[in-house]
Design a protein around this motif. Sequence first.
Motif: not given
Length: 273
Positions: A8, A42, A74-75, A154, A195
């Motif tokens: 992340d 991320d 996800n990002h 993730h 995450h």
Amino acid sequence: MKIAIIADPHIGTQKNNFVANWEICRAHVNAANVDFTVVLGDLTLDGANLTQDCIFARQSLAALEAPVLVLPGNHDIGDVSRQGRQPVNAERIKRWQQFFGSDRWVCDRIPGWRLIGVNSQLFETGLPEEEAQWQDIAAAFEQAGARKIALFTHMPLFLEHWDEEDRPYWTILGKARRRLRALMQESGAAIVSAHIHRTLFQSRPGEPLIVWAAASSFLARDESMPPQPGAALLGVSFLTFVADSMEVRFESVPGVETTYIEDYKGSIYPPPA
Ligand SMILES: [Fe+2]
Ligand SMILES: [Fe+2]
């Protein structure tokens, strides 16, 4: 063998709030003499929408001295939920592949182990890419031979227990979770995820080790999160593999600034649905 996990990083161009923490963590990993590094999703602040963030992140990865394996979050490529603000789709996956290569991998560099890295953002999307990934995952498990398997993803498979309710923003959904659990049954020794921006080392009899790797970017306050067992620590994680066991160490890194996502008051991301 020793590997580092940076999770992340959330590094961006228009919003560069977490770049300094990333650079400090990257220097810490470069000084740690690891065999390779896994960046567990991320990576970008908003690679799901901004090509600039992907360009910057790729350049930034090049300064990691040991070999690097990367997985999307996800990002980077979007959300599982089809109703979300940024659903994962073919275009976003293609952009990831263009800058970072495959969205999944198998790594046999550690004697006695097979590391299987998956794209958690595909599970239960119904996209054609999901089915293709399931086939690759099945083959990776089938062909592991005597190697123990560590699954890298993730999103975690669950927060508290295998049978919990579905929370599409937070964890892999139940159907995919059960399918992965069945695959893990035989030789699955560990599940390593990111995450949640919390750290966790959970060892239960008859279950794979559960490891939540430390985020390098920011923390989130309990009030914004569902109940979960992790600890609030920013930094870097190290996994040391000795014969058939794995040791986990979470390290705070001097100079890393601790901030909470809520304190940016929606200027970084809109609050999750
Ligand atoms: Fe994150
Ligand atoms: Fe994430």
